[in-house]
Design a protein around this motif. Sequence first.
Motif, short mmCIF file in Angstrom:
data_model
loop_
_atom_site.label_atom_id
_atom_site.label_comp_id
_atom_site.label_asym_id
_atom_site.label_seq_id
_atom_site.Cartn_x
_atom_site.Cartn_y
_atom_site.Cartn_z
N VAL A 35 8.25 -0.70 -2.73
CA VAL A 35 7.24 0.30 -3.03
C VAL A 35 6.16 0.35 -1.93
O VAL A 35 5.53 1.38 -1.72
CB VAL A 35 6.61 0.04 -4.43
CG1 VAL A 35 5.79 -1.21 -4.43
CG2 VAL A 35 5.79 1.22 -4.88
N PHE A 36 6.02 -0.75 -1.19
CA PHE A 36 4.96 -0.79 -0.17
C PHE A 36 5.39 -0.20 1.17
O PHE A 36 4.62 -0.23 2.13
CB PHE A 36 4.44 -2.22 -0.01
CG PHE A 36 3.76 -2.68 -1.26
CD1 PHE A 36 2.59 -2.08 -1.69
CD2 PHE A 36 4.32 -3.66 -2.05
CE1 PHE A 36 1.97 -2.45 -2.87
CE2 PHE A 36 3.72 -4.05 -3.23
CZ PHE A 36 2.54 -3.44 -3.65
N LYS A 37 6.59 0.38 1.23
CA LYS A 37 6.98 1.13 2.43
C LYS A 37 6.07 2.34 2.61
O LYS A 37 5.86 2.81 3.72
CB LYS A 37 8.43 1.60 2.33
CG LYS A 37 9.43 0.59 2.76
CD LYS A 37 10.81 1.23 2.78
CE LYS A 37 11.80 0.35 3.48
NZ LYS A 37 13.11 0.99 3.58
N ALA A 38 5.55 2.87 1.51
CA ALA A 38 4.71 4.07 1.55
C ALA A 38 3.26 3.75 1.27
O ALA A 38 2.53 4.57 0.74
CB ALA A 38 5.23 5.10 0.54
N ALA A 39 2.83 2.56 1.62
CA ALA A 39 1.46 2.12 1.33
C ALA A 39 0.59 2.17 2.59
O ALA A 39 1.10 2.23 3.71
CB ALA A 39 1.49 0.69 0.78
N PRO A 40 -0.71 2.11 2.40
CA PRO A 40 -1.60 2.00 3.55
C PRO A 40 -1.32 0.71 4.34
O PRO A 40 -0.89 -0.30 3.76
CB PRO A 40 -2.99 1.96 2.93
CG PRO A 40 -2.83 2.64 1.61
CD PRO A 40 -1.45 2.26 1.15
N PRO A 41 -1.58 0.71 5.64
CA PRO A 41 -1.31 -0.48 6.46
C PRO A 41 -2.10 -1.70 6.00
O PRO A 41 -1.61 -2.83 6.11
CB PRO A 41 -1.70 -0.05 7.87
CG PRO A 41 -2.51 1.18 7.72
CD PRO A 41 -2.13 1.82 6.43
N GLU A 42 -3.29 -1.49 5.47
CA GLU A 42 -4.10 -2.62 5.01
C GLU A 42 -3.42 -3.36 3.87
O GLU A 42 -3.52 -4.58 3.76
CB GLU A 42 -5.48 -2.12 4.55
CG GLU A 42 -6.33 -1.52 5.65
CD GLU A 42 -6.11 -0.01 5.84
OE1 GLU A 42 -6.93 0.61 6.55
OE2 GLU A 42 -5.15 0.55 5.28
N PHE A 43 -2.73 -2.63 3.00
CA PHE A 43 -2.06 -3.27 1.86
C PHE A 43 -0.84 -4.06 2.32
O PHE A 43 -0.60 -5.16 1.82
CB PHE A 43 -1.67 -2.24 0.81
CG PHE A 43 -2.84 -1.54 0.15
CD1 PHE A 43 -4.15 -2.00 0.30
CD2 PHE A 43 -2.63 -0.42 -0.62
CE1 PHE A 43 -5.22 -1.36 -0.30
CE2 PHE A 43 -3.70 0.23 -1.24
CZ PHE A 43 -4.99 -0.23 -1.08
N LEU A 44 -0.09 -3.50 3.25
CA LEU A 44 1.05 -4.25 3.78
C LEU A 44 0.57 -5.53 4.45
O LEU A 44 1.13 -6.60 4.24
CB LEU A 44 1.85 -3.41 4.78
CG LEU A 44 3.05 -4.13 5.39
CD1 LEU A 44 4.10 -4.44 4.33
CD2 LEU A 44 3.65 -3.30 6.52
N GLN A 45 -0.50 -5.44 5.23
CA GLN A 45 -1.04 -6.62 5.89
C GLN A 45 -1.49 -7.66 4.86
O GLN A 45 -1.22 -8.85 5.03
CB GLN A 45 -2.21 -6.24 6.79
CG GLN A 45 -2.76 -7.41 7.58
CD GLN A 45 -3.92 -7.05 8.48
OE1 GLN A 45 -4.57 -6.02 8.29
NE2 GLN A 45 -4.19 -7.88 9.45
N MET A 46 -2.14 -7.23 3.79
CA MET A 46 -2.59 -8.17 2.77
C MET A 46 -1.41 -8.90 2.13
O MET A 46 -1.45 -10.11 1.94
CB MET A 46 -3.39 -7.41 1.69
CG MET A 46 -4.11 -8.32 0.72
SD MET A 46 -3.69 -7.95 -1.00
CE MET A 46 -2.20 -8.87 -1.21
N ILE A 47 -0.34 -8.18 1.83
CA ILE A 47 0.83 -8.81 1.21
C ILE A 47 1.48 -9.79 2.17
O ILE A 47 1.82 -10.92 1.79
CB ILE A 47 1.84 -7.73 0.75
CG1 ILE A 47 1.23 -6.94 -0.40
CG2 ILE A 47 3.16 -8.37 0.34
CD1 ILE A 47 1.96 -5.66 -0.70
#
Length: 172
Positions: A106-118
């Motif tokens: 689901v995080f393929k379509a997320a803001p870059p900040e959220f991917l970085q946090m994960i």
Amino acid sequence: MLPLKYLQAYPATLQDKVRELIAQERLGEHLATRYPLRHEVQSDKALYAYTMALKQQHLRNAPGIDKVLYDSKLDVVQRALGLHTAISRVQGGKLKAKKEIRVAAVFKAAPPEFLQMIVVHELAHLKEIEHNKPFYQLCRYMLPDYHQLEFDLRVFLTWRELPPPVGTDHRG
């Protein structure tokens, strides 16, 4: 009162602010203002490179990672935004451990900040297994606004599960 399953551990005052934005149908707008971009890390290969770059920047001496990938089977409802695993196998006469990081697709379509946090969260597990004080200190070392991003990511997940306003599909 609308239950906010991703925000249950947060103070009622914060939950009430989110409920107010939901009632005003402004939660998506609020998130889009704070996080207008979507990241470009779309393949498992790109995710591996992205993760290794963060590891090299912050955790050079941490154990290596054998595999990083998006996983469509991770269930964000069960609080699995990402997953760090070590799989042990006997090879010859030795026990070898392979470390993997999986990120919910689901995080393929997320803001870059959220991917970085994960990814930061999963990398921190290379050094700290438990979600304890040293774990979160390490997360903040790698990403100083870690806690704000974690909250905002949970707000994002809440927004994604809202029914779209009539005639639209806000989840993109």
